[in-house]
Design an enzyme around this catalytic site. Sequence first.
Site, short mmCIF file in Angstrom:
data_model
loop_
_atom_site.label_atom_id
_atom_site.label_comp_id
_atom_site.label_asym_id
_atom_site.label_seq_id
_atom_site.Cartn_x
_atom_site.Cartn_y
_atom_site.Cartn_z
N ALA A 2 28.33 -37.60 24.51
CA ALA A 2 28.30 -36.08 24.87
C ALA A 2 27.67 -35.12 23.83
CB ALA A 2 29.61 -35.69 25.49
N GLU B 47 24.34 -29.60 25.85
CA GLU B 47 25.07 -28.57 26.63
C GLU B 47 24.32 -27.79 27.63
OE1 GLU B 47 27.39 -26.27 23.93
OE2 GLU B 47 28.57 -28.09 23.10
N GLY C 106 20.05 -28.21 24.81
CA GLY C 106 19.58 -29.51 24.94
C GLY C 106 18.56 -30.04 23.93
N SER C 107 17.31 -29.40 23.73
CA SER C 107 16.51 -29.88 22.86
C SER C 107 17.11 -29.51 21.37
CB SER C 107 15.16 -29.16 22.99
OG SER C 107 14.59 -29.55 24.29
N SER D 43 25.32 -39.10 30.76
CA SER D 43 25.40 -40.29 31.30
C SER D 43 26.75 -40.83 31.55
CB SER D 43 24.15 -41.10 30.93
OG SER D 43 22.99 -40.53 30.71
N ASP E 221 18.06 -41.98 16.77
CA ASP E 221 16.89 -42.73 16.15
C ASP E 221 16.97 -44.26 16.83
OD1 ASP E 221 15.64 -40.99 14.39
OD2 ASP E 221 16.69 -41.95 12.62
N ARG F 130 -4.37 -58.00 48.11
CA ARG F 130 -4.64 -57.19 48.99
C ARG F 130 -6.23 -57.14 49.37
NH1 ARG F 130 -3.55 -54.17 53.43
NH2 ARG F 130 -4.74 -52.22 53.45
N ILE G 238 -3.25 -48.06 42.72
CA ILE G 238 -3.67 -49.42 43.03
C ILE G 238 -3.07 -49.72 44.38
CG2 ILE G 238 -4.26 -51.39 42.43
CD1 ILE G 238 -4.96 -50.44 39.61
N GLU H 242 16.91 -37.70 25.25
CA GLU H 242 16.93 -38.19 23.83
C GLU H 242 15.83 -37.65 22.94
OE1 GLU H 242 18.21 -42.20 22.96
OE2 GLU H 242 19.04 -42.28 25.08
C1 LIG Z 1 19.13 -38.24 33.66
C2 LIG Z 1 19.52 -37.64 32.24
C3 LIG Z 1 20.50 -38.24 31.48
C4 LIG Z 1 20.96 -37.92 30.41
N1 LIG Z 1 22.05 -38.20 29.50
C5 LIG Z 1 22.23 -37.48 28.29
C6 LIG Z 1 23.56 -38.20 27.78
O1 LIG Z 1 24.13 -39.36 28.14
N2 LIG Z 1 23.96 -37.47 26.76
C7 LIG Z 1 23.55 -36.23 26.39
O2 LIG Z 1 23.96 -35.49 25.54
N3 LIG Z 1 22.31 -35.99 26.90
C8 LIG Z 1 21.89 -36.13 28.25
N4 LIG Z 1 20.84 -35.80 28.80
C9 LIG Z 1 20.30 -34.48 28.35
C10 LIG Z 1 19.03 -34.70 27.53
O3 LIG Z 1 19.08 -35.07 26.38
C11 LIG Z 1 18.18 -33.23 27.75
O4 LIG Z 1 17.86 -32.88 28.98
C12 LIG Z 1 17.24 -32.97 26.80
O5 LIG Z 1 17.49 -33.28 25.45
C13 LIG Z 1 16.33 -31.77 26.97
O6 LIG Z 1 17.18 -30.71 26.96
P1 LIG Z 1 17.07 -29.74 28.05
O7 LIG Z 1 17.26 -30.25 29.32
O8 LIG Z 1 18.26 -28.80 27.76
O9 LIG Z 1 15.68 -28.87 28.08
P2 LIG Z 1 15.36 -27.63 27.03
O10 LIG Z 1 15.97 -27.91 25.87
O11 LIG Z 1 15.74 -26.33 27.86
O12 LIG Z 1 13.58 -27.84 26.91
C14 LIG Z 1 12.78 -27.09 28.16
C15 LIG Z 1 11.43 -27.42 27.74
O13 LIG Z 1 11.04 -26.84 26.34
C16 LIG Z 1 10.42 -27.68 25.24
N5 LIG Z 1 11.18 -27.51 24.15
C17 LIG Z 1 12.27 -26.94 23.60
N6 LIG Z 1 12.25 -26.90 22.38
C18 LIG Z 1 11.14 -27.07 21.89
C19 LIG Z 1 10.57 -26.83 20.56
N7 LIG Z 1 11.20 -26.63 19.53
N8 LIG Z 1 9.05 -27.07 20.61
C20 LIG Z 1 8.15 -27.26 21.82
N9 LIG Z 1 8.79 -27.45 22.97
C21 LIG Z 1 10.26 -27.22 23.03
C22 LIG Z 1 11.13 -29.04 25.91
O14 LIG Z 1 10.09 -30.19 25.44
C23 LIG Z 1 11.09 -28.92 27.68
O15 LIG Z 1 9.63 -29.14 27.91
C24 LIG Z 1 20.16 -36.42 30.06
C25 LIG Z 1 19.33 -35.92 30.85
C26 LIG Z 1 19.04 -36.20 31.86
C27 LIG Z 1 18.05 -35.58 33.03
#
Ligand SMILES: Cc1cc2nc3c(=O)[nH]c(=O)nc-3n(C[C@H](O)[C@H](O)[C@H](O)COP(=O)(O)OP(=O)(O)OC[C@H]3O[C@@H](n4cnc5c(N)ncnc54)[C@H](O)[C@@H]3O)c2cc1C
Length: 378
Positions: free
Chosen positions: A123, A126, A130-131, A157, A239, A267, A336, A362
């Site tokens: 976990a 938040e 995320g990113s 997850s 990593d 096909r 295809i 990730e």
């Molecule tokens: C099915 C699923 C399973 C998941 N499982 C887990 C889990 O088990 N544990 C966990 O902790 N998380 C989990 N996640 C969360 C996942 O890791 C995040 O959704 C992901 O890291 C992206 O964060 P965000 O959704 O907040 O997107 P955002 O951070 O809001 O990003 C939005 C867009 O902005 C871009 N962006 C953001 N920052 C930058 C930057 N510095 N430079 C260029 N572009 C940027 C991103 O690439 C994206 O296109 C899961 C998500 C999903 C959908």
Amino acid sequence: MTPFTTDDDRAIADAITRFAGEQIAPHARAIDAERRFAGEHLPALAGIGLTGMNLPEAWGGAGVSAVALYLAVEALAGACASTTSMLTAHFLATDAILIGGDDAQRGRWLPEAAAGSRLGAFALTEPRAGSNPADMSTRAVRAGEAYRLTGTKHFISNAAHADFLVVFALTDPAAKARGISAFVVERATPGVSVSAPEPTMGLRGGHVFEVRFDDCLIPATCRLGPEGSGFRTAMKVLDNGRVEVAATATGIAGAALEATRGWLKVRQVEGEPIARFQGLQWMLADMATDLEAARLLSLRAAHLRTRQERFSQQAAMAKLFASEMAGRVTDQALQIHGGYGYAQDLPLERYVRDARILRIYEGSSEIQRNIIARAQLA
Ligand SMILES: Cc1cc2nc3c(=O)[nH]c(=O)nc-3n(C[C@H](O)[C@H](O)[C@H](O)COP(=O)(O)OP(=O)(O)OC[C@H]3O[C@@H](n4cnc5c(N)ncnc54)[C@H](O)[C@@H]3O)c2cc1C
């Protein structure tokens, strides 16, 4: 012969490929269609050693190389990506305890997790972080021999099905990333509440949840490593995880390519197999080349990990290239297959949906490019 692999690695891959084909693949369609949690496969995965495949023998794991782990995850993903996602989320949790914890903590959580009798979740993400997880707001405030944990994690997850979660929280907000600590939180702890599963486009058997921590009392013995070491632990875990995401990508794309080879031959259009069209032959050639390149990049990252060399940049390259490759290859495979590819009788549309998330979680493709560029400019 596959480069970077030993006879042992290939024997493990063969065993997992047989197992996944016989015991996992037949259920993949129903798991997806019914959004059934793929945890139903845990006893079978444990039976063949998959639930502890990322761990050393000392902690109940299989003690295999990172290359064998890559090949095993790839083989499983070719059968059912939802099951693979559930398992690799479990790996993130146990990797965090292995990397960040001490021997008492490893002994307390890892053998049962390796045996598949207790499921983990990781976990970090938040709603507003995320990113850039360093922007998190979940707090852990010291209270004697415990911490009071408060905050919300998003897209986690396995969470509702998990027995324990590795949770990242700020113990020193002013220190930002250096103020993040990792805790193992038992799911049954009072104050932990989990949402209903969030409906997703793909990986429908790999449920994700929002998790709330309302003033949860966590014993200090559940903190992994010193205060402030959590972010470093998370980055090391990711990593490893990125190579597993690359393995999931090559596994899904491999299944799509295999289906396509067969379809091109059976096909018929105007009484002859569509394999006679050079346009489709070239598409097949590009798909096979793309997949091979992704596998080689991924195997190299896994090989460096096996040798305990630095592999962060190679893991980012493997994750970036393999996840984007899986998008291209699954889309071409569907094309295809024509209308049959779009219909749900065949798994092609599922492959497209399952592969899509690999470019996001990730660390999205954009974040992988940031990591690679930083390493290139260092
Ligand atoms: C099915 C699923 C399973 C998941 N499982 C887990 C889990 O088990 N544990 C966990 O902790 N998380 C989990 N996640 C969360 C996942 O890791 C995040 O959704 C992901 O890291 C992206 O964060 P965000 O959704 O907040 O997107 P955002 O951070 O809001 O990003 C939005 C867009 O902005 C871009 N962006 C953001 N920052 C930058 C930057 N510095 N430079 C260029 N572009 C940027 C991103 O690439 C994206 O296109 C899961 C998500 C999903 C959908």
